[in-house]
Design a protein around this motif. Structure first.
Motif, PDB file in Angstrom:
ATOM      1  N   ILE A   4       0.609  -1.087  -0.044  1.00  0.00           N
ATOM      2  CA  ILE A   4       0.147   0.117   0.019  1.00  0.00           C
ATOM      3  C   ILE A   4       0.962   1.233   0.024  1.00  0.00           C
ATOM      4  N   ASP A   5       0.528   2.227  -0.887  1.00  0.00           N
ATOM      5  CA  ASP A   5       1.250   3.367  -1.012  1.00  0.00           C
ATOM      6  C   ASP A   5       1.316   4.539  -0.024  1.00  0.00           C
ATOM      7  N   HIS A   6       2.138   5.119   0.525  1.00  0.00           N
ATOM      8  CA  HIS A   6       1.955   6.168   1.488  1.00  0.00           C
ATOM      9  C   HIS A   6       1.052   5.767   2.751  1.00  0.00           C
ATOM     10  N   LEU A   7       1.040   4.487   3.268  1.00  0.00           N
ATOM     11  CA  LEU A   7       0.314   4.321   4.302  1.00  0.00           C
ATOM     12  C   LEU A   7       0.619   5.013   5.525  1.00  0.00           C
ATOM     13  N   ALA A   8       1.810   5.520   5.747  1.00  0.00           N
ATOM     14  CA  ALA A   8       2.545   6.490   6.917  1.00  0.00           C
ATOM     15  C   ALA A   8       1.727   7.770   6.760  1.00  0.00           C
ATOM     16  N   ARG A   9       1.304   8.105   5.467  1.00  0.00           N
ATOM     17  CA  ARG A   9       0.723   9.672   5.368  1.00  0.00           C
ATOM     18  C   ARG A   9      -0.815   9.557   6.050  1.00  0.00           C
ATOM     19  N   ILE A  23      -6.064  -1.162   5.362  1.00  0.00           N
ATOM     20  CA  ILE A  23      -5.205  -2.457   5.198  1.00  0.00           C
ATOM     21  C   ILE A  23      -6.479  -3.551   4.882  1.00  0.00           C
ATOM     22  N   ALA A  24      -7.363  -3.707   5.912  1.00  0.00           N
ATOM     23  CA  ALA A  24      -8.332  -4.549   5.571  1.00  0.00           C
ATOM     24  C   ALA A  24      -9.130  -4.749   4.519  1.00  0.00           C
ATOM     25  N   GLU A  25      -9.551  -3.346   4.059  1.00  0.00           N
ATOM     26  CA  GLU A  25     -10.432  -3.357   2.772  1.00  0.00           C
ATOM     27  C   GLU A  25      -9.639  -3.678   1.737  1.00  0.00           C
ATOM     28  N   VAL A  26      -8.169  -3.144   1.570  1.00  0.00           N
ATOM     29  CA  VAL A  26      -7.440  -3.792   0.533  1.00  0.00           C
ATOM     30  C   VAL A  26      -7.191  -5.054   0.394  1.00  0.00           C
ATOM     31  N   ALA A  27      -7.135  -5.710   1.465  1.00  0.00           N
ATOM     32  CA  ALA A  27      -6.761  -7.203   1.426  1.00  0.00           C
ATOM     33  C   ALA A  27      -8.243  -7.986   1.150  1.00  0.00           C
ATOM     34  N   SER A  28      -9.233  -7.382   1.288  1.00  0.00           N
ATOM     35  CA  SER A  28     -10.726  -7.815   1.053  1.00  0.00           C
ATOM     36  C   SER A  28     -10.655  -7.658  -0.694  1.00  0.00           C
ATOM     37  N   ARG A  29     -10.328  -6.584  -1.026  1.00  0.00           N
ATOM     38  CA  ARG A  29     -10.383  -6.389  -2.510  1.00  0.00           C
ATOM     39  C   ARG A  29      -9.514  -7.442  -3.229  1.00  0.00           C
ATOM     40  N   ARG A  72      -7.242   1.141  -6.744  1.00  0.00           N
ATOM     41  CA  ARG A  72      -7.333   2.662  -6.845  1.00  0.00           C
ATOM     42  C   ARG A  72      -8.650   3.112  -7.486  1.00  0.00           C
ATOM     43  N   ASP A  73      -9.411   2.263  -8.080  1.00  0.00           N
ATOM     44  CA  ASP A  73     -10.816   2.900  -8.750  1.00  0.00           C
ATOM     45  C   ASP A  73     -11.826   3.241  -7.671  1.00  0.00           C
ATOM     46  N   GLU A  74     -11.803   2.873  -6.619  1.00  0.00           N
ATOM     47  CA  GLU A  74     -12.803   3.098  -5.676  1.00  0.00           C
ATOM     48  C   GLU A  74     -12.316   3.683  -4.326  1.00  0.00           C
ATOM     49  N   VAL A  75     -12.790   4.742  -3.598  1.00  0.00           N
ATOM     50  CA  VAL A  75     -12.089   5.177  -2.507  1.00  0.00           C
ATOM     51  C   VAL A  75     -12.364   4.131  -1.241  1.00  0.00           C
ATOM     52  N   VAL A  76     -11.977   4.124  -0.202  1.00  0.00           N
ATOM     53  CA  VAL A  76     -12.079   3.269   0.723  1.00  0.00           C
ATOM     54  C   VAL A  76     -12.882   3.952   1.937  1.00  0.00           C
ATOM     55  N   PRO A  82     -14.156   9.055   3.286  1.00  0.00           N
ATOM     56  CA  PRO A  82     -13.466   8.299   2.469  1.00  0.00           C
ATOM     57  C   PRO A  82     -11.997   8.660   2.051  1.00  0.00           C
ATOM     58  N   VAL A  83     -11.187   7.635   1.849  1.00  0.00           N
ATOM     59  CA  VAL A  83      -9.709   7.612   1.648  1.00  0.00           C
ATOM     60  C   VAL A  83      -9.420   7.205   0.241  1.00  0.00           C
ATOM     61  N   SER A  84      -8.738   7.777  -0.458  1.00  0.00           N
ATOM     62  CA  SER A  84      -8.121   7.341  -1.811  1.00  0.00           C
ATOM     63  C   SER A  84      -6.872   6.727  -1.534  1.00  0.00           C
TER      64      SER A  84
END
Length: 392
Positions: A4-9, A23-29, A72-76, A82-84
């Motif tokens: 995941i890019d720029h998670l620290a930000r 993180i959980a949503e990215v894993a689900s996708r 990348r296509d849908e915000v979390v 919402p977080v892009s």
């Protein structure tokens, strides 16, 4: 590996709980787009390990784009709004390009880092690279050479004179690092410093240079010396412990020491750098900004930091006799520095015409080929008071 890019930000902007939700949503996708038999696991904080079975190179490209698009296509959606998010992927084909698990992980990790450096949200696959492998062999050899030279006290100093622009009397000498090789060849600073910085050895080199310079100052009470330190060293607690110990052991040397830092350091966190400058000034030492004009330091920052000297980048100085642009730039820097009561040193002074111009503009000190290049011989050992003839 998917990172995941720029998670620290996201952590800084929204908090760790929101980052965990991302993180959980990215894993689900990712999981939703796996085939039967593919394996997904959490590798580290912001990375997932993914094994795609029975997968050709073309299949790998298609799958990677599918995963990246899903992220990348849908915000979390999160409780903070919402977080892009984007992710990057580094991949390696097994067993063709990795003989075991460790090699596969290392190469995927290396490729992921390269993808992130090139562009966030991109995909890269590991390929053999003859130049890269050759460079790594060189790195291993050079690392061994530098460490051995440090242990065998073959890191030495060369001294380049800096003189007063008007009288040509020696003001101080800049200490430049040299490394004597086994075959007697002497490596210069440009051959040593960039490699040592890249390989994480510059702290060791800077420590040795500090010891040599302080010893020289202690043995030569009439001498003033400057030394260069790398950006990493300015915040190195071990370097500070060393200089404090050496200053206590050799009272009075601090007033004859000038520490040169680059503009890169000066434009970092101003409070940290100001703390660095203040601690050195407490020893009586002066601070110089090296290669000034090559970066983006403002004169406001110089005043805020309490810098004593600016060394004007030789790339602008060497051609002032022939370039109207360089002439105007250097003259402006000297004028601004004088108004702020900051001394100026012009580097790379090649000829008498340039020296005369610099003197007339009010430059305080000059150094370069005209004055004399760095030498391992201590000029103060004999004839130290010799004065170069001033321009007519």
């Amino acid at each position: 590996l998917i990172g995941i890019d720029h998670l620290a930000r996201i952590n800084d902007a929204f908090g760790f709980d929101v980052a965990d939700a991302v993180i959980a949503e990215v894993a689900s996708r990712i999981r939703a787009r796996l085939r039967g038999g593919d394996v997904l696991g959490r590798f580290s904080g912001n990375k997932f390990g993914l094994i795609l079975k029975n997968c050709t190179v073309d299949d790998m490209h298609v799958a990677a784009e599918r995963f990246l698009a899903s992220i990348r296509d849908e915000v979390v959606p999160t409780k903070s709004g919402p977080v892009s998010v984007t992710a990057s992927i580094g991949a390696v084909g097994v067993p063709r390009y990795a003989r075991n698990t460790d090699e596969a992980i290392n190469r995927a990790h290396e490729t992921l880092d390269g993808a992130k450096r090139r562009r966030a949200g991109s995909y890269s696959v590991w390929r053999p690279n003859v130049e890269r492998d050759a460079q790594r062999r060189v790195n291993i050899r050079v690392t061994d050479e530098i460490v051995t030279a440090l242990n065998e006290r073959r890191i030495v100093m060369a001294y380049e004179p800096v003189v007063e622009a008007r009288s040509r009397r020696p003001a101080f000498h800049e200490c430049l690092v040299r490394m004597e090789r086994d075959d007697g060849q002497m490596l210069l600073a440009p051959d040593i410093v960039p490699v040592a910085e890249r390989l994480g050895l510059i702290r060791l080199v800077d420590h040795r240079v500090l010891e040599l310079v302080i010893a020289e100052l202690a043995n030569s009470p009439a001498v003033q010396l400057s030394l260069n330190i790398s950006p990493d060293t300015t915040m190195d607690p071990d370097w500070w412990a060393s200089i404090e110990s050496l200053m206590r052991a050799h009272p009075g040397v601090g007033e004859r020491l000038i520490v040169e830092i680059t503009e890169t350091v000066a434009i970092q966190d101003i409070d940290d750098v100001r703390g660095f400058v203040t601690r050195l000034k407490n020893f009586g030492s002066r601070i110089a900004i090296d290669d000034f004009g090559a970066g983006y330091t403002s004169f406001r920052n110089l005043r805020k930091l309490g810098v004593d000297i600016v060394k004007i980048d030789g790339a602008f100085v060497q051609n002032i006799a022939n370039s109207a642009d360089d002439c105007a730039f250097v003259q402006t820097l000297i004028d601004l520095a004088r108004r702020l009561q900051i001394k100026t040193v012009a580097e790379w002074v090649q000829d008498e015409e340039s020296a005369v111009m610099l003197r007339e503009w009010g430059c305080d000190y000059i150094q370069g080929r005209l004055i004399g290049l760095a030498s391992s011989q201590r000029p103060w050992g004999a004839g130290a008071e010799a004065v170069l003839p001033a321009a007519g």
